[in-house]
Every structure is written in C-alpha cells, then in structure tokens.
Write a protein that holds these residues in place. Structure first.
Motif, PDB file in Angstrom:
ATOM      1  N   ASP A   1      96.643  71.412  16.372  1.00  0.00           N
ATOM      2  CA  ASP A   1      96.652  70.689  15.102  1.00  0.00           C
ATOM      3  C   ASP A   1      98.047  70.152  14.765  1.00  0.00           C
ATOM      4  O   ASP A   1      98.593  70.441  13.699  1.00  0.00           O
ATOM      5  CB  ASP A   1      96.130  71.575  13.973  1.00  0.00           C
ATOM      6  N   ILE A   2      98.601  69.364  15.665  1.00  0.00           N
ATOM      7  CA  ILE A   2      99.963  68.856  15.481  1.00  0.00           C
ATOM      8  C   ILE A   2     100.010  67.795  14.380  1.00  0.00           C
ATOM      9  O   ILE A   2     100.845  67.854  13.486  1.00  0.00           O
ATOM     10  CB  ILE A   2     100.493  68.292  16.813  1.00  0.00           C
ATOM     11  N   HIS A   3      99.141  66.811  14.454  1.00  0.00           N
ATOM     12  CA  HIS A   3      99.075  65.747  13.442  1.00  0.00           C
ATOM     13  C   HIS A   3     100.460  65.133  13.183  1.00  0.00           C
ATOM     14  O   HIS A   3     100.947  65.125  12.042  1.00  0.00           O
ATOM     15  CB  HIS A   3      98.489  66.279  12.135  1.00  0.00           C
ATOM     16  N   LEU A   4     101.092  64.627  14.235  1.00  0.00           N
ATOM     17  CA  LEU A   4     102.403  63.996  14.081  1.00  0.00           C
ATOM     18  C   LEU A   4     102.291  62.777  13.185  1.00  0.00           C
ATOM     19  O   LEU A   4     101.404  61.945  13.340  1.00  0.00           O
ATOM     20  CB  LEU A   4     102.955  63.593  15.453  1.00  0.00           C
TER      21      LEU A   4
ATOM     22  N   THR B   1      96.012  71.753  21.929  1.00  0.00           N
ATOM     23  CA  THR B   1      94.643  71.533  21.494  1.00  0.00           C
ATOM     24  C   THR B   1      94.626  70.954  20.079  1.00  0.00           C
ATOM     25  O   THR B   1      95.635  70.902  19.398  1.00  0.00           O
ATOM     26  CB  THR B   1      93.854  72.857  21.505  1.00  0.00           C
ATOM     27  N   GLY B   2      93.470  70.543  19.660  1.00  0.00           N
ATOM     28  CA  GLY B   2      93.373  69.970  18.330  1.00  0.00           C
ATOM     29  C   GLY B   2      93.832  68.521  18.315  1.00  0.00           C
ATOM     30  O   GLY B   2      93.929  67.865  19.356  1.00  0.00           O
ATOM     31  N   ASP B   3      94.208  68.023  17.199  1.00  0.00           N
ATOM     32  CA  ASP B   3      94.583  66.617  17.045  1.00  0.00           C
ATOM     33  C   ASP B   3      96.091  66.447  17.178  1.00  0.00           C
ATOM     34  O   ASP B   3      96.863  67.087  16.457  1.00  0.00           O
ATOM     35  CB  ASP B   3      94.137  66.086  15.673  1.00  0.00           C
ATOM     36  N   MET B   4      96.505  65.576  18.076  1.00  0.00           N
ATOM     37  CA  MET B   4      97.917  65.224  18.177  1.00  0.00           C
ATOM     38  C   MET B   4      98.329  64.340  17.003  1.00  0.00           C
ATOM     39  O   MET B   4      99.467  64.397  16.535  1.00  0.00           O
ATOM     40  CB  MET B   4      98.183  64.484  19.493  1.00  0.00           C
ATOM     41  N   ILE B   5      97.403  63.484  16.549  1.00  0.00           N
ATOM     42  CA  ILE B   5      97.651  62.599  15.419  1.00  0.00           C
ATOM     43  C   ILE B   5      96.456  62.685  14.473  1.00  0.00           C
ATOM     44  O   ILE B   5      95.457  63.349  14.776  1.00  0.00           O
ATOM     45  CB  ILE B   5      97.876  61.146  15.874  1.00  0.00           C
ATOM     46  N   SER B   6      96.557  62.037  13.346  1.00  0.00           N
ATOM     47  CA  SER B   6      95.475  62.095  12.361  1.00  0.00           C
ATOM     48  C   SER B   6      94.572  60.866  12.409  1.00  0.00           C
ATOM     49  O   SER B   6      93.347  60.988  12.389  1.00  0.00           O
ATOM     50  CB  SER B   6      96.055  62.239  10.940  1.00  0.00           C
ATOM     51  N   VAL B   7      95.163  59.680  12.456  1.00  0.00           N
ATOM     52  CA  VAL B   7      94.387  58.434  12.496  1.00  0.00           C
ATOM     53  C   VAL B   7      94.940  57.545  13.596  1.00  0.00           C
ATOM     54  O   VAL B   7      95.987  57.820  14.184  1.00  0.00           O
ATOM     55  CB  VAL B   7      94.420  57.704  11.134  1.00  0.00           C
ATOM     56  N   ASN B   8      94.234  56.456  13.864  1.00  0.00           N
ATOM     57  CA  ASN B   8      94.544  55.627  15.023  1.00  0.00           C
ATOM     58  C   ASN B   8      95.963  55.085  15.031  1.00  0.00           C
ATOM     59  O   ASN B   8      96.558  54.919  16.077  1.00  0.00           O
ATOM     60  CB  ASN B   8      93.560  54.453  15.087  1.00  0.00           C
ATOM     61  N   ARG B   9      96.522  54.793  13.872  1.00  0.00           N
ATOM     62  CA  ARG B   9      97.833  54.151  13.841  1.00  0.00           C
ATOM     63  C   ARG B   9      98.984  55.150  13.795  1.00  0.00           C
ATOM     64  O   ARG B   9     100.144  54.747  13.753  1.00  0.00           O
ATOM     65  CB  ARG B   9      97.925  53.210  12.633  1.00  0.00           C
ATOM     66  N   ASP B  10      98.698  56.423  13.830  1.00  0.00           N
ATOM     67  CA  ASP B  10      99.769  57.419  13.876  1.00  0.00           C
ATOM     68  C   ASP B  10     100.437  57.385  15.260  1.00  0.00           C
ATOM     69  O   ASP B  10      99.838  56.935  16.244  1.00  0.00           O
ATOM     70  CB  ASP B  10      99.210  58.808  13.585  1.00  0.00           C
ATOM     71  N   PRO B  11     101.680  57.887  15.367  1.00  0.00           N
ATOM     72  CA  PRO B  11     102.483  57.688  16.592  1.00  0.00           C
ATOM     73  C   PRO B  11     102.079  58.611  17.749  1.00  0.00           C
ATOM     74  O   PRO B  11     102.754  59.597  18.045  1.00  0.00           O
ATOM     75  CB  PRO B  11     103.910  57.985  16.108  1.00  0.00           C
ATOM     76  N   LEU B  12     100.985  58.279  18.406  1.00  0.00           N
ATOM     77  CA  LEU B  12     100.537  59.085  19.544  1.00  0.00           C
ATOM     78  C   LEU B  12     101.540  59.022  20.693  1.00  0.00           C
ATOM     79  O   LEU B  12     101.827  60.038  21.335  1.00  0.00           O
ATOM     80  CB  LEU B  12      99.160  58.601  20.009  1.00  0.00           C
ATOM     81  N   ASP B  13     102.098  57.832  20.971  1.00  0.00           N
ATOM     82  CA  ASP B  13     103.083  57.703  22.053  1.00  0.00           C
ATOM     83  C   ASP B  13     104.314  58.562  21.766  1.00  0.00           C
ATOM     84  O   ASP B  13     104.872  59.190  22.673  1.00  0.00           O
ATOM     85  CB  ASP B  13     103.482  56.238  22.231  1.00  0.00           C
ATOM     86  N   ALA B  14     104.755  58.575  20.509  1.00  0.00           N
ATOM     87  CA  ALA B  14     105.922  59.392  20.161  1.00  0.00           C
ATOM     88  C   ALA B  14     105.608  60.874  20.321  1.00  0.00           C
ATOM     89  O   ALA B  14     106.467  61.659  20.750  1.00  0.00           O
ATOM     90  CB  ALA B  14     106.356  59.097  18.725  1.00  0.00           C
ATOM     91  N   ALA B  15     104.390  61.268  19.984  1.00  0.00           N
ATOM     92  CA  ALA B  15     104.008  62.670  20.149  1.00  0.00           C
ATOM     93  C   ALA B  15     104.038  63.065  21.616  1.00  0.00           C
ATOM     94  O   ALA B  15     104.588  64.115  21.991  1.00  0.00           O
ATOM     95  CB  ALA B  15     102.621  62.907  19.559  1.00  0.00           C
TER      96      ALA B  15
ATOM     97  N   VAL C   1     102.710  75.103  33.594  1.00  0.00           N
ATOM     98  CA  VAL C   1     101.703  74.052  33.557  1.00  0.00           C
ATOM     99  C   VAL C   1     101.469  73.668  32.108  1.00  0.00           C
ATOM    100  O   VAL C   1     101.195  74.516  31.266  1.00  0.00           O
ATOM    101  CB  VAL C   1     100.376  74.512  34.201  1.00  0.00           C
ATOM    102  N   TRP C   2     101.587  72.381  31.831  1.00  0.00           N
ATOM    103  CA  TRP C   2     101.261  71.871  30.491  1.00  0.00           C
ATOM    104  C   TRP C   2      99.908  71.171  30.581  1.00  0.00           C
ATOM    105  O   TRP C   2      99.733  70.223  31.326  1.00  0.00           O
ATOM    106  CB  TRP C   2     102.315  70.873  30.003  1.00  0.00           C
ATOM    107  N   ALA C   3      98.953  71.641  29.815  1.00  0.00           N
ATOM    108  CA  ALA C   3      97.624  71.028  29.790  1.00  0.00           C
ATOM    109  C   ALA C   3      97.426  70.382  28.425  1.00  0.00           C
ATOM    110  O   ALA C   3      97.536  71.051  27.399  1.00  0.00           O
ATOM    111  CB  ALA C   3      96.554  72.079  30.052  1.00  0.00           C
ATOM    112  N   PHE C   4      97.132  69.095  28.432  1.00  0.00           N
ATOM    113  CA  PHE C   4      96.997  68.356  27.186  1.00  0.00           C
ATOM    114  C   PHE C   4      95.519  68.126  26.873  1.00  0.00           C
ATOM    115  O   PHE C   4      94.743  67.756  27.744  1.00  0.00           O
ATOM    116  CB  PHE C   4      97.704  66.996  27.281  1.00  0.00           C
ATOM    117  N   ALA C   5      95.182  68.367  25.634  1.00  0.00           N
ATOM    118  CA  ALA C   5      93.851  68.026  25.134  1.00  0.00           C
ATOM    119  C   ALA C   5      94.066  67.189  23.881  1.00  0.00           C
ATOM    120  O   ALA C   5      94.201  67.729  22.787  1.00  0.00           O
ATOM    121  CB  ALA C   5      93.032  69.268  24.831  1.00  0.00           C
ATOM    122  N   ILE C   6      94.161  65.887  24.061  1.00  0.00           N
ATOM    123  CA  ILE C   6      94.491  64.989  22.957  1.00  0.00           C
ATOM    124  C   ILE C   6      93.210  64.512  22.295  1.00  0.00           C
ATOM    125  O   ILE C   6      92.311  64.013  22.965  1.00  0.00           O
ATOM    126  CB  ILE C   6      95.309  63.788  23.461  1.00  0.00           C
ATOM    127  N   CYS C   7      93.152  64.684  21.010  1.00  0.00           N
ATOM    128  CA  CYS C   7      91.974  64.272  20.271  1.00  0.00           C
ATOM    129  C   CYS C   7      92.408  63.501  19.031  1.00  0.00           C
ATOM    130  O   CYS C   7      92.872  64.096  18.067  1.00  0.00           O
ATOM    131  CB  CYS C   7      91.127  65.481  19.860  1.00  0.00           C
TER     132      CYS C   7
END
Length: 255
Positions: free
Chosen positions: A179-182, A209-223, A243-249
């Motif tokens: 639940d990062i929600h950057l 796990t959880g959401d890296m961002i909250s909505v489509n325009r949040d900075p996913l690339d920066a995260a 090992v880093w395993a990403f689950a981006i949602c």
C-alpha cells in the motif's frame, strides 16, 4: 453511451453511495442550522450558511470527479491529487461531525432538565463541554492521521511457523512493502526511507504488494525508479541472493 454510463456507475457504486450519504448529511446539517440556530439570524448569516453548504457540496463532487482521468487530465497532477485528498478528508470529517451531533442530541435527551436552577445550569455546562469535545474529537483524529500517523513509518517483524516446511527454506526471511500509494501524501524520499528499512532486514525475498499508486496519473515511473535506485545491502553471504518481486496494482478502473 447509456450502457457505458451504467457500467461506470456500477463499477463506482460504493463511491457514489458514500458521496450521496455525505451530501445528504451536509444538506440535513444546513437545513437544521437554518431552521434552528440561525432561524432568527440576519439575512446575510443565512445566505452565508447556504453558500457554505453549496461550496462544500461542489468541493465533494469535484473531488469525486477528479478520480477519473477524463476530468483530472485538465489539472496538473499535484493540485488534482491535493483537491481529491482534501475532499476525502472533508467528507470524513462531515461524517464524524454528523455522528458527534447525533451523540450530543442523545445526551441532551438523556440528561433531562431539572426543576432546580442550579441543576439546569450544571446541565447546560455539561452539554456545552460535551458538545465542544465531540466537535473537536474528529478534527484531532483526522489531524493526527494526516500529520502524524501518515509519516509514522514502522517495520514490524513477524515469525511464521509452517509445519512441514522444507529444511532448505528454514530461516527464509521475507520482507513486504504494501500500500505505497506514492503521490502528494507520500514523497519519493519517504518511499526511499521505506525501502532502506526493508533492505536493512537483509531479507532473502522482498515483496511489493498492494497499490504502488492511487490513480492513473500518479507517478508510477517515479515509484519504480525509487525502488530500483535504493541499493541492496552487501552483508548477505554470496550464496544467498536478494530477490525483489513486484506486484504493481494501479487503480485502472478510473478511466
């Protein structure tokens, strides 16, 4: 077009329901103020109450609409996110204040007026104090959550016993970030701090796990860049790999 509107309404029915309840509660509050406390007030006071209620409703609706890219694309990302977040906080406060008012009204019924003037004054003082406390409690709770708890980042260790686990996996360390929600409410620096805390655990497997961002325009690339730019500790034996395993949602349902 009609089917698209129906589909969008069905996907966002919980949010629409919550928005409707908050707007209804605020409309009831305005009606109560106009009928009771401000019934004999000057005309400008009554107009101010009506205008405040109208502006509050507009802010709530705008915050809801900004969850959709079709609307938020007309504003810069940061202002749109702050308006959306502020409207959510205001909606939460409105619900809490409505509950506080109901509790206060219940207290006014339970603590019945007495025939003695002394008791009547004591009742008035009690209700005034209770009303002030009930009004201040939601602001204190929300303020604590926004300004204190929001950045109170903690690492919690948990030992998990799994019967029948293979011997080679005994002692496996897993670290999880969720639940990062950057965005405006979590900066890249704070995210880097979180990743640094995770790396200090010297875990064998890291899960996001959880959401890296909250909505489509949040900075996913920066995260993603922040996650990649944080170095992995070198204290692990060479035979053990990190090992880093990403689950981006991301919330792609807001289109």
């Amino acid at each position: 077009m009609i089917s698209l509107i129906i589909s969008a309404a069905a996907r966002n029915l919980p949010d629409l329901t919550l928005l409707g309840l908050v707007l209804l509660a605020q409309a009831a509050a305005v009606f109560y103020l106009l009928r009771r406390p401000a019934a004999s007030s000057q005309a400008w006071v009554r107009r101010l109450i009506l205008a405040s209620g109208g502006l509050s409703g507009i802010a709530l609706i705008l915050g809801f609409l900004l969850m959709f890219v079709r609307v938020s694309r007309y504003l810069p990302v940061t202002p749109a996110s702050w308006i959306r977040g502020s409207s959510m906080i205001w909606a939460f406060l409105s619900v809490l204040w409505t509950g506080s008012w109901l509790v206060w009204r219940a207290l006014a019924v339970i603590v019945k007026p007495a025939h003695s003037a002394v008791h009547t004054e004591a009742r008035r003082q009690f209700l005034n104090a209770a009303g002030a406390a009930l009004f201040a409690a939601p602001m204190a709770a929300v303020g604590y959550g926004v300004f204190v708890e929001r950045i109170n980042i903690r690492l919690r260790e948990q030992k998990i016993a799994i019967p029948g686990l293979a011997r080679d996996l005994d002692g496996l360390r897993i670290v999880q970030l969720t639940d990062i929600h950057l965005g405006p409410f979590l900066s890249e620096r704070e995210l880097a701090h979180c990743v640094g805390m995770a790396n200090e655990t010297n875990a064998h497997l890291a899960l996001v796990t959880g959401d890296m961002i909250s909505v489509n325009r949040d900075p996913l690339d920066a995260a993603s860049a922040t996650m990649r730019s944080t170095p992995t500790p070198r204290t692990t034996p060479p035979s053990t790999a990190h090992v880093w395993a990403f689950a981006i949602c991301a919330w792609n349902r807001y289109g």
